[in-house]
Enzyme design. Sequence first.
Site, PDB file in Angstrom:
ATOM      1  N   LYS A  13       0.831  -1.209   0.000  1.00 56.09           N
ATOM      2  CA  LYS A  13       0.000   0.000   0.000  1.00 56.09           C
ATOM      3  C   LYS A  13       0.868   1.262   0.000  1.00 56.09           C
ATOM      4  CE  LYS A  13      -2.484   0.468   3.639  1.00 56.09           C
ATOM      5  NZ  LYS A  13      -2.951   1.570   4.483  1.00 56.09           N
ATOM      6  N   ARG A  88     -11.577   3.465   9.359  1.00 62.22           N
ATOM      7  CA  ARG A  88     -11.255   2.126   9.871  1.00 62.22           C
ATOM      8  C   ARG A  88     -12.508   1.435  10.415  1.00 62.22           C
ATOM      9  NH1 ARG A  88      -5.517   2.545  11.771  1.00 62.22           N
ATOM     10  NH2 ARG A  88      -4.457   1.593  10.009  1.00 62.22           N
ATOM     11  N   ARG A 122      11.476 -10.973   5.821  1.00 65.41           N
ATOM     12  CA  ARG A 122      12.186  -9.725   6.079  1.00 65.41           C
ATOM     13  C   ARG A 122      13.176  -9.897   7.230  1.00 65.41           C
ATOM     14  NH1 ARG A 122       8.656  -4.412   6.211  1.00 65.41           N
ATOM     15  NH2 ARG A 122       7.808  -5.314   8.112  1.00 65.41           N
ATOM     16  N   ARG A 151      12.170  -9.037  13.216  1.00 65.10           N
ATOM     17  CA  ARG A 151      11.372  -8.211  14.133  1.00 65.10           C
ATOM     18  C   ARG A 151      10.148  -9.005  14.597  1.00 65.10           C
ATOM     19  NH1 ARG A 151       9.387  -2.697  12.113  1.00 65.10           N
ATOM     20  NH2 ARG A 151       8.060  -4.170  11.035  1.00 65.10           N
ATOM     21  N   ARG A 162      -2.303  -9.949  12.690  1.00 59.15           N
ATOM     22  CA  ARG A 162      -2.536  -8.643  12.052  1.00 59.15           C
ATOM     23  C   ARG A 162      -3.452  -8.785  10.846  1.00 59.15           C
ATOM     24  NH1 ARG A 162       3.221  -6.881  10.719  1.00 59.15           N
ATOM     25  NH2 ARG A 162       2.355  -5.020   9.761  1.00 59.15           N
TER      26      ARG A 162
END
Length: 204
Positions: A13, A88, A122, A151, A162
Amino acid sequence: MKVILLGAPGAGKGSQATKIAEHYNIPHISTGDAFRSNIARGTEIGVYAKSFMDKGQLVPDDVVVKIVAERLSHKDCENGFLLDGFPRSIPQAEALEKLTEVDAVVDIEVDFSVITARLTGRRTCPCGESYHISWLNSDTCPKCGQKLFIRDDDKEETIKQRLDVYQKTTEPLVAFYEERGVVKKIDGNRPIEEVFASIKEALG
Ligand SMILES: [Zn+2]
């Protein structure tokens, strides 16, 4: 051109937002930035919002709406805007509808398996750089030589949570805007330039 951008974490995004804002010459408005700006300027609404954030509480809808409304009243929004991270919730969407009409809701759809692969691959360096294992074949940072780590945000379990939260929040919003006939679904399982070409085509 008044656009809302939707897309799960890891759907790309951010890169599309930058391209859309540049191409259509409209400001990219992220709720996070609008909050930070109000807090930094010490505005009344900023101070009020911060009182919730400091306690780790969710900022109430009416406060979020006020902050967005204030931002949309700036002169650079005269020809439109790109909203990122707002609305949201349905109450937020209804409040936005009272402020202004939206031309398009761009919904970047990426398979969750693709997102998971992107995000779990990542690796981050303490120096701030991050890399993807699909092209970096090393466990140390090519820039500074420190050891790379994963992370917490990039661990599979966190990502799954998430994505679940995202789906639950976004589905009713997409339905809300589908009723208004403004949703443009974009296949995000492709390279950035191809995705952007489809967005331009959909926005006209
Ligand atoms: Zn480094």
